[in-house]
Each structure stands twice: as structure tokens, then as C-alpha cells.
Design a protein around this motif. Structure first.
Motif, short mmCIF file in Angstrom:
data_model
loop_
_atom_site.label_atom_id
_atom_site.label_comp_id
_atom_site.label_asym_id
_atom_site.label_seq_id
_atom_site.Cartn_x
_atom_site.Cartn_y
_atom_site.Cartn_z
N GLU A 128 0.80 -1.22 0.00
CA GLU A 128 0.00 0.00 0.00
C GLU A 128 0.83 1.28 0.00
OE1 GLU A 128 -3.20 0.67 2.82
OE2 GLU A 128 -3.52 -1.51 2.87
N ASP A 129 0.21 2.32 -0.52
CA ASP A 129 0.77 3.67 -0.41
C ASP A 129 -0.04 4.43 0.63
OD1 ASP A 129 2.34 5.96 -1.14
OD2 ASP A 129 0.60 6.71 -2.24
N HIS A 130 0.65 5.27 1.39
CA HIS A 130 -0.02 6.08 2.40
C HIS A 130 0.38 7.54 2.18
CE1 HIS A 130 -0.53 2.28 4.70
NE2 HIS A 130 0.68 2.02 4.22
N VAL A 131 -0.56 8.44 2.26
CA VAL A 131 -0.24 9.87 2.22
C VAL A 131 -0.76 10.49 3.51
CG1 VAL A 131 -0.60 12.08 1.08
CG2 VAL A 131 -0.28 10.01 -0.30
N LEU A 132 0.14 11.07 4.28
CA LEU A 132 -0.23 11.65 5.56
C LEU A 132 -0.27 13.17 5.46
CD1 LEU A 132 1.96 9.40 7.92
CD2 LEU A 132 -0.37 9.01 7.06
N ASP A 133 -1.33 13.71 5.98
CA ASP A 133 -1.52 15.16 5.95
C ASP A 133 -0.82 15.78 7.15
OD1 ASP A 133 -2.40 17.76 6.15
OD2 ASP A 133 -4.50 17.29 5.81
N ILE A 134 0.27 16.50 6.89
CA ILE A 134 0.96 17.18 7.99
C ILE A 134 1.08 18.68 7.66
CG2 ILE A 134 2.20 15.15 8.83
CD1 ILE A 134 4.69 16.24 7.37
N ARG A 135 -0.02 19.21 7.12
CA ARG A 135 0.03 20.61 6.68
C ARG A 135 0.23 21.59 7.82
NH1 ARG A 135 -4.70 20.64 2.28
NH2 ARG A 135 -5.20 18.73 3.40
N SER A 136 -0.14 21.19 9.02
CA SER A 136 0.09 22.11 10.15
C SER A 136 1.59 22.29 10.36
CB SER A 136 -0.58 21.58 11.42
OG SER A 136 -0.06 20.32 11.76
N PHE A 137 2.38 21.25 10.09
CA PHE A 137 3.84 21.38 10.18
C PHE A 137 4.35 22.31 9.09
CE2 PHE A 137 8.11 19.97 8.85
CZ PHE A 137 8.80 20.35 9.99
N GLY A 138 3.81 22.15 7.88
CA GLY A 138 4.21 23.03 6.78
C GLY A 138 3.94 24.50 7.11
N ALA A 139 2.85 24.73 7.83
CA ALA A 139 2.51 26.11 8.18
C ALA A 139 3.50 26.68 9.18
CB ALA A 139 1.09 26.15 8.76
N VAL A 140 3.94 25.84 10.12
CA VAL A 140 4.92 26.28 11.12
C VAL A 140 6.27 26.54 10.44
CG1 VAL A 140 6.25 25.58 13.15
CG2 VAL A 140 3.81 25.08 13.02
N ALA A 141 6.65 25.60 9.58
CA ALA A 141 8.00 25.60 9.03
C ALA A 141 8.06 26.31 7.69
CB ALA A 141 8.49 24.17 8.91
N GLU A 142 7.25 27.29 7.53
CA GLU A 142 7.14 27.98 6.24
C GLU A 142 8.52 28.32 5.66
OE1 GLU A 142 5.56 32.14 4.37
OE2 GLU A 142 5.19 31.74 6.48
N SER A 143 8.71 27.91 4.42
CA SER A 143 10.00 28.15 3.76
C SER A 143 9.77 28.25 2.27
CB SER A 143 10.97 27.00 4.06
OG SER A 143 10.68 25.94 3.18
N ALA A 144 10.85 28.25 1.51
CA ALA A 144 10.72 28.41 0.07
C ALA A 144 9.93 27.28 -0.59
CB ALA A 144 12.09 28.50 -0.58
N TYR A 177 6.23 10.31 12.15
CA TYR A 177 4.98 9.83 11.55
C TYR A 177 5.19 8.46 10.91
CZ TYR A 177 2.10 14.04 12.11
OH TYR A 177 1.34 15.06 12.62
N ALA A 178 6.30 8.31 10.20
CA ALA A 178 6.56 7.04 9.51
C ALA A 178 6.67 5.90 10.51
CB ALA A 178 7.84 7.15 8.68
N ALA A 179 7.32 6.15 11.66
CA ALA A 179 7.49 5.10 12.66
C ALA A 179 6.14 4.71 13.27
CB ALA A 179 8.46 5.55 13.75
N ALA A 180 5.30 5.69 13.51
CA ALA A 180 3.97 5.38 14.06
C ALA A 180 3.18 4.54 13.05
CB ALA A 180 3.22 6.68 14.38
N LEU A 181 3.30 4.88 11.78
CA LEU A 181 2.63 4.11 10.72
C LEU A 181 3.24 2.72 10.61
CD1 LEU A 181 0.61 4.07 8.32
CD2 LEU A 181 2.45 5.04 6.91
N ALA A 182 4.58 2.64 10.65
CA ALA A 182 5.27 1.35 10.54
C ALA A 182 4.86 0.43 11.69
CB ALA A 182 6.79 1.56 10.55
N ASP A 183 4.68 1.00 12.86
CA ASP A 183 4.23 0.22 14.01
C ASP A 183 2.88 -0.45 13.70
OD1 ASP A 183 4.55 -0.08 17.20
OD2 ASP A 183 2.44 0.27 16.68
#
Ligand code: ZN
Length: 249
Positions: free
Chosen positions: A78-94, A123-129
Motif C-alpha cells: 500500500e501507499d499512504h499519504v499523511l496530511d501534515i500541513r500544520s507542520f508546513g505552516a509552522v516551518a514555512e520556507s521556500a 509519523y513514519a514510525a507510528a505508521l510502521a508500528d
């Protein structure tokens, strides 16, 4: 070259989770994992990238691998896509905001998102678990790179310890590209899947910071001018000029 800190490869019956962006590096990592593990799943992160073209490249690479490498297709899970947009908002960059790509006063490119790989790995480790995977595979690389501190093997070792202590597991963070130059990454692709895999990565993977597909260059699609395209082009040309050899084992 130091390989002593790289965790040993696991049993072939194990499962791996590949941090998969659809770029050149993580596509090679996916092939590397498919060669070694009985089951391989992929995880991608939506942190508000400007270019959803990366997300499309992920699916194109997976589909092309499944179609052209039947022995890998049966292992590709399977493929998984995790939404972590709140992190993107904090870490705003180019990468996530409309800013120019330049060197900052800290000597890091403005494309650096602080701590991004630490967040990805958590996140990946929590998913891998949950998915029963023992290996987390990522394309982090110290060689030939822009000096991202969260790409260092030392950072990975510390992260692996933290995750295993904090989750009471025995995950291995595997970084097959850590000590390779960009030219050697192309060589590794050839070792893993021959010119067929090289061609697949050239055509389907996406690296360009500008999110441009545009023209197909010998090294792939992209604007040809941003730092990511330059790095990819230089590595490809170096490998091509040296005779397109496979990586010596
Ligand atoms: Zn570019």
C-alpha cells in the motif's frame, strides 16, 4: 566512507516502509527496498507543498515499477499519504511559500524546512508500528548535498534511538544513499534494475524545486536551473561521462 553506523539489513521476510516523495532519490530507495524486503509500503507527506506534481510523480513511479518489474510488483504494498500541513505552516520556507530559493544567513538554502525529516520519521514510525514494518527507508544523504542537518547519519542514529526508546520497538532507519554521490545514486539504480530502472527514474520521478515538468532532458524533467535540477543534471552527466557503470558492490 563509514558504513559502520548503518544498521544491518534485515531478514528478507521483513517489511519495510519507504519515505517516498516521488523524487530521484526516494525512487532509488524504493527499488532498493523492493530488492531486499518481502513487503514494501510507501509513505508520502502532504505538508502543503506548492507543487502537487510531486504527488503525481509518486503514483507514476509506483505504477511504472509495478508494470515493468513484475518480481517487485508482488512485493509492493500500500501507499499512504499523511496530511501534515500544520507542520508546513509552522516551518514555512521556500518550498511551501512563495519565496525565492537562496542561501540564508545560517548558511542553509531557503528550501530547508527545519526538522522536516524528524517529523517525517516520527509519523513514519507510528505508521510502521501499525503496519508491522521493521525498516524505515529514506533517501537522506550527507554527500554532495546542501548541508541539511537532518540528513546526517548522526541525526538518523539519534532519531532511531529516540523512536525505539519512545515506541518500545526495534526499528532500523536505513539510508542506502547516505554515502553516495549523485552520480553513484544513478549507478545504484542501474545495479538494482538496469537501464530499464534508470529510464523509469529519468522519465517518471520528479526533483525540480520549481515544480516544472517541461522538457524531458537526458536526466529527466525539470526547469534545468534550480538547485535541485542542477544537482540532478550534474550527477547524471558525471555518471554518463564515466560510462554508465553499475555500482561496484
Ligand atoms: Zn528545476
Amino acid at each position: 566512507m563509514s558504513t559502520s553506523q548503518v544498521p544491518a539489513a534485515g531478514s528478507p521476510s521483513d517489511a519495510a516502509l519507504v519515505l517516498f516523495s516521488g523524487g530521484q532519490d526516494s525512487s532509488v530507495c524504493l527499488a532498493w527496498a523492493l530488492e531486499r524486503y518481502a513487503r514494501v509500503e510507501t509513505v508520502g507527506f502532504d505538508y502543503g507543498q506548492r507543487h502537487s506534481i510531486e504527488m503525481q510523480a509518486r503514483q507514476s513511479v509506483r505504477a511504472a515499477i509495478a508494470e515493468r518489474f513484475p518480481h517487485w510488483a508482488e512485493r509492493l504494498g500500500e501507499d499512504h499519504v499523511l496530511d501534515i500541513r500544520s507542520f508546513g505552516a509552522v516551518a514555512e520556507s521556500a518550498l511551501t511559500a512563495d519565496r525565492a530559493i537562496e542561501m540564508t544567513e545560517r548558511g542553509l538554502p531557503s528550501t530547508f524546512v527545519p526538522g522536516r525529516n524528524l517529523v517525517f520519521l516520527t509519523y513514519a514510525a507510528a505508521l510502521a508500528d501499525r503496519r508491522g514494518a521493521v525498516a524505515l527507508v529514506g533517501g537522506m544523504c550527507e554527500t554532495d548535498f546542501s548541508g541539511y542537518p537532518d540528513c546526517r547519519r548522526d541525526t538518523m542514529d539519534a532519531m532511531q534511538s529516540a523512536l525505539n526508546l519512545g515506541m518500545d520497538r526495534a526499528f532500523r532507519i536505513e539510508t542506502p544513499l547516505m554515502w553516495l554521490t549523485k552520480a553513484q545514486t544513478w549507478a545504484l539504480a542501474k545495479t538494482l534494475g538496469g537501464e530499464d530502472l534508470v529510464d523509469l527514474i529519468v522519465v517518471e520521478s520528479h526533483t525540480c524545486y520549481q515544480g516544472e515538468r517541461g522538457q524531458l532532458h537526458p536526466w529527466g524533467h525539470g526547469c534545468g536551473e534550480c538547485p535541485a535540477c542542477e544537482l540532478r543534471q550534474r550527477g547524471y552527466e558525471e555518471w554518463d561521462a564515466a560510462g554508465r557503470e553499475a555500482l561496484a558492490e
